[in-house]
Enzyme design. Structure first.
Site, PDB file in Angstrom:
ATOM      1  N   LYS A  32       0.846  -1.198   0.000  1.00 49.22           N
ATOM      2  CA  LYS A  32       0.000   0.000   0.000  1.00 49.22           C
ATOM      3  C   LYS A  32       0.876   1.241   0.000  1.00 49.22           C
ATOM      4  CE  LYS A  32      -2.413   1.605   3.687  1.00 49.22           C
ATOM      5  NZ  LYS A  32      -2.194   3.049   3.740  1.00 49.22           N
ATOM      6  N   ASP A  59      -3.400   4.410  -1.697  1.00 52.78           N
ATOM      7  CA  ASP A  59      -4.258   4.905  -0.610  1.00 52.78           C
ATOM      8  C   ASP A  59      -4.130   6.421  -0.502  1.00 52.78           C
ATOM      9  OD1 ASP A  59      -5.692   5.241   1.750  1.00 52.78           O
ATOM     10  OD2 ASP A  59      -4.152   4.375   3.037  1.00 52.78           O
ATOM     11  N   LEU A  60      -4.731   7.134  -1.468  1.00 50.37           N
ATOM     12  CA  LEU A  60      -4.677   8.602  -1.413  1.00 50.37           C
ATOM     13  C   LEU A  60      -6.010   9.174  -0.932  1.00 50.37           C
ATOM     14  CD1 LEU A  60      -2.566   9.508  -4.601  1.00 50.37           C
ATOM     15  CD2 LEU A  60      -1.805   9.072  -2.270  1.00 50.37           C
ATOM     16  N   LYS A  61      -6.960   8.305  -0.663  1.00 52.68           N
ATOM     17  CA  LYS A  61      -8.261   8.722  -0.102  1.00 52.68           C
ATOM     18  C   LYS A  61      -8.785   9.996  -0.755  1.00 52.68           C
ATOM     19  CE  LYS A  61      -7.379   6.754   4.491  1.00 52.68           C
ATOM     20  NZ  LYS A  61      -5.930   6.508   4.396  1.00 52.68           N
ATOM     21  N   PHE A  62      -9.064   9.911  -2.045  1.00 60.13           N
ATOM     22  CA  PHE A  62      -9.539  11.090  -2.777  1.00 60.13           C
ATOM     23  C   PHE A  62     -10.852  11.612  -2.175  1.00 60.13           C
ATOM     24  CE2 PHE A  62      -7.083   8.855  -6.171  1.00 60.13           C
ATOM     25  CZ  PHE A  62      -6.087   9.810  -6.292  1.00 60.13           C
ATOM     26  N   ASP A  64     -13.042  15.124  -3.268  1.00 58.10           N
ATOM     27  CA  ASP A  64     -13.091  16.419  -3.954  1.00 58.10           C
ATOM     28  C   ASP A  64     -14.373  16.443  -4.784  1.00 58.10           C
ATOM     29  OD1 ASP A  64     -12.281  18.869  -5.196  1.00 58.10           O
ATOM     30  OD2 ASP A  64     -10.191  18.282  -4.937  1.00 58.10           O
ATOM     31  N   ILE A  65     -14.527  17.455  -5.617  1.00 59.18           N
ATOM     32  CA  ILE A  65     -15.732  17.491  -6.455  1.00 59.18           C
ATOM     33  C   ILE A  65     -15.665  16.344  -7.483  1.00 59.18           C
ATOM     34  CG2 ILE A  65     -16.151  19.953  -6.135  1.00 59.18           C
ATOM     35  CD1 ILE A  65     -14.826  20.440  -8.860  1.00 59.18           C
ATOM     36  N   ASN A  67     -15.842  15.924 -10.704  1.00 56.31           N
ATOM     37  CA  ASN A  67     -14.987  16.042 -11.889  1.00 56.31           C
ATOM     38  C   ASN A  67     -13.511  15.815 -11.548  1.00 56.31           C
ATOM     39  OD1 ASN A  67     -14.518  16.901 -14.715  1.00 56.31           O
ATOM     40  ND2 ASN A  67     -13.442  18.580 -13.685  1.00 56.31           N
ATOM     41  N   THR A  68     -13.077  16.395 -10.424  1.00 55.71           N
ATOM     42  CA  THR A  68     -11.663  16.273 -10.037  1.00 55.71           C
ATOM     43  C   THR A  68     -11.326  14.841  -9.657  1.00 55.71           C
ATOM     44  OG1 THR A  68     -11.720  18.542  -9.262  1.00 55.71           O
ATOM     45  CG2 THR A  68      -9.904  17.188  -8.445  1.00 55.71           C
ATOM     46  N   THR A 123     -10.476   4.257  11.011  1.00 54.54           N
ATOM     47  CA  THR A 123     -10.388   3.321  12.148  1.00 54.54           C
ATOM     48  C   THR A 123      -9.726   3.948  13.379  1.00 54.54           C
ATOM     49  OG1 THR A 123      -8.453   2.446  11.004  1.00 54.54           O
ATOM     50  CG2 THR A 123     -10.466   1.153  10.884  1.00 54.54           C
ATOM     51  N   ARG A 185      -4.231  -5.269  14.765  1.00 59.64           N
ATOM     52  CA  ARG A 185      -3.143  -5.313  15.736  1.00 59.64           C
ATOM     53  C   ARG A 185      -2.983  -6.729  16.292  1.00 59.64           C
ATOM     54  NH1 ARG A 185      -1.849  -1.575  13.544  1.00 59.64           N
ATOM     55  NH2 ARG A 185      -1.341   0.517  14.283  1.00 59.64           N
ATOM     56  N   GLN A 194      -4.574   3.744  16.511  1.00 67.95           N
ATOM     57  CA  GLN A 194      -5.755   3.022  16.029  1.00 67.95           C
ATOM     58  C   GLN A 194      -6.714   2.763  17.192  1.00 67.95           C
ATOM     59  OE1 GLN A 194      -6.517   2.725  13.052  1.00 67.95           O
ATOM     60  NE2 GLN A 194      -4.822   2.176  11.719  1.00 67.95           N
ATOM     61  N   ARG A 215       2.471  -0.430  10.828  1.00 70.46           N
ATOM     62  CA  ARG A 215       3.513  -0.414  11.863  1.00 70.46           C
ATOM     63  C   ARG A 215       3.857  -1.759  12.489  1.00 70.46           C
ATOM     64  NH1 ARG A 215       0.631   4.741  14.370  1.00 70.46           N
ATOM     65  NH2 ARG A 215      -1.048   3.616  13.305  1.00 70.46           N
TER      66      ARG A 215
HETATM   67  O1  C5P Z   1       0.398   1.282  10.986  1.00 70.82           O
HETATM   68  P1  C5P Z   1      -1.035   0.830  10.820  1.00 70.82           P
HETATM   69  O2  C5P Z   1      -1.166  -0.691  10.770  1.00 70.82           O
HETATM   70  O3  C5P Z   1      -1.968   1.482  11.805  1.00 70.82           O
HETATM   71  O4  C5P Z   1      -1.410   1.335   9.351  1.00 70.82           O
HETATM   72  C1  C5P Z   1      -2.706   1.297   8.842  1.00 70.82           C
HETATM   73  C2  C5P Z   1      -2.688   1.926   7.486  1.00 70.82           C
HETATM   74  O5  C5P Z   1      -4.007   1.915   6.959  1.00 70.82           O
HETATM   75  C3  C5P Z   1      -2.236   3.382   7.466  1.00 70.82           C
HETATM   76  O6  C5P Z   1      -1.510   3.575   6.257  1.00 70.82           O
HETATM   77  C4  C5P Z   1      -3.509   4.176   7.439  1.00 70.82           C
HETATM   78  O7  C5P Z   1      -3.350   5.392   6.767  1.00 70.82           O
HETATM   79  C5  C5P Z   1      -4.423   3.251   6.640  1.00 70.82           C
HETATM   80  N1  C5P Z   1      -5.854   3.415   6.859  1.00 70.82           N
HETATM   81  C6  C5P Z   1      -6.462   3.350   8.111  1.00 70.82           C
HETATM   82  N2  C5P Z   1      -7.816   3.552   8.237  1.00 70.82           N
HETATM   83  C7  C5P Z   1      -8.566   3.757   7.167  1.00 70.82           C
HETATM   84  C8  C5P Z   1      -7.975   3.791   5.883  1.00 70.82           C
HETATM   85  C9  C5P Z   1      -6.614   3.596   5.766  1.00 70.82           C
HETATM   86  O8  C5P Z   1      -5.785   3.108   9.097  1.00 70.82           O
HETATM   87  N3  C5P Z   1      -9.881   3.884   7.283  1.00 70.82           N
END
Ligand code: C5P
Length: 237
Positions: A32, A59-62, A64-65, A67-68, A123, A185, A194, A215
């Site tokens: 990712k 995972d850029l979580k767009f 915006d409007i 069109n963008t 989360t 985890r 988290q 992590r």
């Molecule tokens: O380090 P960790 O296991 O917490 O990483 C979780 C990854 O998932 C991070 O890159 C975080 O940005 C991403 N993420 C998230 N919750 C979301 C969407 C993505 O924790 N709803």
């Protein structure tokens, strides 16, 4: 299980990304890339990962409007991202436009359609945090299921949600809807920021299609051993 573990390369250090991906490449199929890795590697990373049989979740979580976001998602489809997400709170029209744009880009470039996901509620937010930050009286799980249904109606393939919400999402959206769960985890890892978390085995048991782990693997003393332990745990589910 190898196909269901996504490792989050959450760093902007290109040497670390290179080292991590080479270390994990034999046992992990999905990587990712968030803003940190993407700003370092750019779209050239997609063919690099594909070339070795790997897949990229962008995972850029767009948000915006319409069109963008449609243009952003179309462009990333063209470059070969295999999974792309956007905030479901961006709305039905935004998600529907993104879907159409990805379809056009995939057809024009003769490449497979990426998996498009809606992000429900992060989360890192718990019930109290949800009510405070969103000013909502609604129960958090209800909001998550609402967003999941909206994403499905707009034509997305699935959602990103906490493993704690898999069951209600499955009931509402069915077995073919893809559920990707961060907030994972293992018992031996720290929870960090988290909040709505489970262990890898529990997420698989509950029916997650993919789990995202950052992590607990990338910050471990031995990332390869950590990833192997997590895969073992997933297999035992
Ligand atoms: O380090 P960790 O296991 O917490 O990483 C979780 C990854 O998932 C991070 O890159 C975080 O940005 C991403 N993420 C998230 N919750 C979301 C969407 C993505 O924790 N709803």
């Amino acid at each position: 299980m190898r196909d269901r573990l996504i490792v989050a390369l959450d760093t902007d250090d290109s040497e670390e990304i290179d080292w991590l991906s080479r270390t994990l490449i034999d046992i992990v199929r999905w990587f990712k890339m968030g803003f940190q890795a993407f700003s370092t590697l750019g779209t050239e990373a997609f063919p690099w990962f594909s070339g070795s049989g790997h897949k990229v979740f962008l995972d850029l979580k767009f948000h915006d409007i319409p069109n963008t976001v449609a243009r952003d998602v179309g462009m990333m489809t063209k470059h070969g991202a295999h999974m792309i997400n956007m905030h479901a709170s961006g709305g039905f029209e935004m998600m529907q436009s993104a879907r159409k744009s990805a379809e056009n880009a995939a057809a024009e470039n003769n490449i497979p359609m990426p998996i498009l996901l809606g992000v429900t509620v992060l989360t890192s937010i718990d019930e109290d945090g949800f009510q405070q930050n969103f000013g909502s009286e609604r129960q958090l799980t209800k909001q998550v299921v609402y967003f999941a249904q909206l994403a499905q109606e707009a034509g997305l393939s699935g959602v990103v949600a906490s493993p704690l919400e898999i069951e209600p999402i499955r009931r509402a959206c069915g077995d073919d809807f893809i559920i990707v769960t961060p907030g994972i985890r293992p018992t031996w890892a720290s929870r960090g920021d988290q909040r709505r978390i489970t262990t890898p085995a529990e997420a698989i048991d509950r029916g997650a299609n993919y789990i995202v782990v950052g992590r607990p693997i990338i910050a471990a003393d031995e990332p390869l051993a950590a990833a192997e332990m997590i895969l073992e745990e997933m297999r035992g589910a």
